[in-house]
Design an enzyme around this catalytic site. Structure first.
Site, PDB file in Angstrom:
ATOM      1  NE  ARG A 148      47.102  43.220  52.488  1.00 39.67           N
ATOM      2  CZ  ARG A 148      47.114  44.321  51.756  1.00 39.67           C
ATOM      3  NH1 ARG A 148      48.163  45.139  51.817  1.00 39.67           N
ATOM      4  NH2 ARG A 148      46.102  44.613  50.956  1.00 39.67           N
ATOM      5  CG  ASP A 187      38.234  44.045  45.748  1.00 40.24           C
ATOM      6  OD1 ASP A 187      38.830  43.780  46.809  1.00 40.24           O
ATOM      7  OD2 ASP A 187      38.796  44.579  44.773  1.00 40.24           O
ATOM      8  CG  HIS A 231      41.949  50.463  46.882  1.00 32.53           C
ATOM      9  ND1 HIS A 231      42.467  49.750  45.831  1.00 32.53           N
ATOM     10  CD2 HIS A 231      41.960  49.638  47.959  1.00 32.53           C
ATOM     11  CE1 HIS A 231      42.794  48.536  46.258  1.00 32.53           C
ATOM     12  NE2 HIS A 231      42.496  48.440  47.532  1.00 32.53           N
TER      13      HIS A 231
END
Length: 628
Positions: A235, A411, A339
């Site tokens: 990131r 998560d 996801h």
């Protein structure tokens, strides 16, 4: 299988004492001489001692005690399914535990002190081992004194504060979300790419969060976390040092180099104010059928993954940042992305033990402070339930089977595997009921916080369970503050390019073609990849004295498995695309697209360096595993 609790041990001792008396009485009944009576009494004592030792041996053999003699967490085997409150029974209250152990006293009183924080001044109960020193360490790092301090801090919190301590939220913008932190009493935040402007901005942001934490009366730093694995998942970009994929370490197979990487990356993160990193990835990939992890995995070989993860954990801890091993029970062997949906794992536990669990087990044995639990449907364990919300997975497998007593982290709860089934409030409560301690990125922070409050007030979630979760979070951050040392100067950010280069140089793998010598002429033409890849290759080539724009073709393969054809074909990510590629000179696996990775590649092309790496995964099509 029966658990041998401290009560069972006391019972065995009592039975042994009775057996001694019976042996002596038998001697009298048989009219024995004094010498015979003494002999039979001795036999009785020996029998009693053997019985007691057998009881202790059973406890140790079943992992009931840590190496320091501290009782590990015994999760309640009678806990109901996710969504139901675990029953509070006398047996539950007698359990020896880590932060989960204590039971609440009268309303408003602090929880009872667990065995882990027994001080020399506090007599040990008959069901506990001898009193332990507060300086003794838990299996996951903090001292018993730190656990005790955390329990006292949590006992002084309001219910709303406890509910906030277990939440780590995402936020918008590049300024510290002080009001969000204060309003919901958050334990911390996670920084995503859109929260990053510069290293200096990140340092200011983290300092503002720490100051806010102090104003709120917390004598420990907030969680300021980031996904900074290396490769695709990083990131914080340049000027911070960019490291290649974790698969590079699987090709290099050097645990000491892995340690250097984590220490270098972790020190830069600390300089920018981060206290926690969601790394390393301990998933074992199963190849091209793994759509999510790919080159984020170190290898398809469990022992290679375990060895490199151990090195990474050492490096992060030396740097003073809390590492979170992920994604238990293993995301590299499922054919879907959590996801987008709930992946299903059909493998039997025996196979999971041999493959997916092994790196996590080694990490736990090495003192991993935190483990992230993925959203995976373990069909043979708790069908239809994400692992992150499953008591049989968190309590049964992670806590029980692997013996983990540290911080359990979900998560991201905003992922579709969870949101397709539960709203933010329900997901938060189910995660806590399952045994999780830190709730990462709920979609609606306010709803998650309110849901926890409502669950405690209704009796669905016990105060003890919330206290236990908050205590592990606070313990972790107290330990981070105590062990991290001074914050490094910001100028070290970006100063570890030599370490990044060393990884790519040791990882580069020639799967076909000469193992030494020059592979291209004085001029090269690069095709494939993306514009940044080509620009970085050209910069490295020109630095090495090569002319670019014509000459021998160098074909760059990106994230897909699509093959290429040229004089030299190079995979920049996972090497599967090399299988069907054709090259007149060489096929090379690079596992990275950083500036340093391209420097390492050019050194191999010009013959200035060899490629010592070995394929960490299977590539069909006649590819060799490496040059040596």
């Amino acid at each position: 299988m029966q658990r041998h609790t401290p009560r069972h041990r006391a019972s065995r001792a009592s039975e042994a004492t009775g057996l001694t008396a019976r042996v002596t009485a038998a001697g009298h009944a048989l009219g024995g001489t004094p010498r015979a009576l003494v002999a039979m009494s001795v036999v009785g004592v020996v029998v009693a001692l053997v019985a007691v030792l057998a009881g202790v041996g059973a406890l140790v053999g079943r992992g009931a005690w840590s190496a320091s003699g501290v009782p590990l967490a015994w999760e309640d085997a009678a806990a109901g399914p996710a969504g139901a409150a675990a029953p509070t029974t006398a047996a539950t209250r007698r359990r020896a535990a880590t932060p989960d152990a204590g039971t609440a006293g009268p309303a408003g009183s602090p929880p009872a002190t667990p065995p882990e924080v027994t001080s020399p001044r506090t007599p040990a109960s008959p069901r506990e081992p001898a009193a332990v020193q507060p300086s003794a360490r838990t299996p996951w790092g903090p001292t018993l004194a730190t656990v005790s301090r955390a329990r006292r801090l949590v006992a002084g919190m309001s219910l709303a504060e406890k509910a906030g301590q277990v939440i780590v939220a995402r936020f918008d913008g590049t300024r510290a979300p002080l009001s969000l932190m204060q309003e919901h009493h958050l334990g911390g935040v996670i920084v995503m790419a859109d929260n990053v402007a510069s290293p200096a901005q990140l340092r200011r942001l983290s300092a503002a969060l720490a100051a806010q934490s102090n104003r709120l009366g917390r004598p420990y730093p907030p969680v300021v976390a980031v996904d900074q694995e290396g490769g695709l998942v990083a990131r914080v970009g340049e000027p911070a040092t960019q490291f290649p994929t974790l698969m590079s370490l699987g090709a290099a197979r050097d645990p000491e180099l892995a340690e250097r990487v984590a220490r270098a990356s972790g020190s830069e993160l600390r300089a920018m104010g981060f206290t926690m990193v969601f790394a390393p990835v301990a998933d074992v990939t199963t190849g091209p059928a793994d759509p999510t992890i790919g080159s984020r995995s170190i290898s398809s070989r469990p022992h290679v993954v375990a060895s490199m993860v151990s090195g990474l954990l050492r490096g992060y801890r030396q740097a003073g940042v809390v590492p979170v091993v992920k994604h238990f029970p293993g995301h590299g062997s499922v054919p879907a992305d959590s996801h987008e949906t709930l992946p299903v794992q059909d493998a039997a536990l025996r196979e999971l033990e041999r493959r997916d669990f092994l790196p996590f087990r080694r990490a736990v044995e090495g003192g991993a402070p935190a483990v992230m639990v993925a959203h995976i449907d373990l069909r043979r364990v708790d069908p239809g339930v994400p692992s992150s919300l499953s008591s049989p997975v968190v309590r049964g497998l992670l806590r029980g089977r692997l013996g983990f007593s540290g911080l359990a982290v979900t998560d991201a709860l905003e992922m579709a595997a969870v949101t397709q089934r539960h709203d933010s409030a329900e997901a938060a409560v189910r995660a806590l009921l399952a045994g999780e301690d830190m709730l990462l990125m709920p979609t609606d922070v306010e709803a998650a916080h309110a849901g926890i409050l409502a669950a405690v007030r209704s009796g669905r979630l016990t105060p003890d369970r919330l206290d236990a979760a908050a205590t592990r979070v606070v313990t972790t951050m107290l330990h981070q503050a105590d062990s991290a040392g001074p914050q490094p100067a910001l100028r070290i950010v970006g100063r570890h390019r030599a370490v990044s280069l060393a990884v790519s140089a040791k990882a580069a793998t020639v799967v076909s073609g000469p193992c030494a010598g020059r592979l291209v002429g004085g001029s090269v033409d690069v095709v494939g990849g993306n514009p940044t890849d080509r620009a970085r290759f050209v910069a490295a080539a020109q630095r090495a004295g090569l002319t670019t724009g014509s000459g021998d073709s160098v074909v760059l393969l990106g994230y897909s498995t699509t093959p290429g054809s040229g004089d030299v074909v190079v995979s920049l990510d996972a090497p599967y695309g090399l299988a069907a590629s054709s090259a007149t000179s060489a096929r090379i696996a690079l596992y990275g697209r950083t500036p340093a990775a391209f420097r390492a590649l050019v050194d191999v092309l010009t013959g200035d360096a060899t490629a010592p790496g070995h394929l960490p995964v299977t590539v069909p099509g006649g590819a060799r595993t490496g040059c040596r």
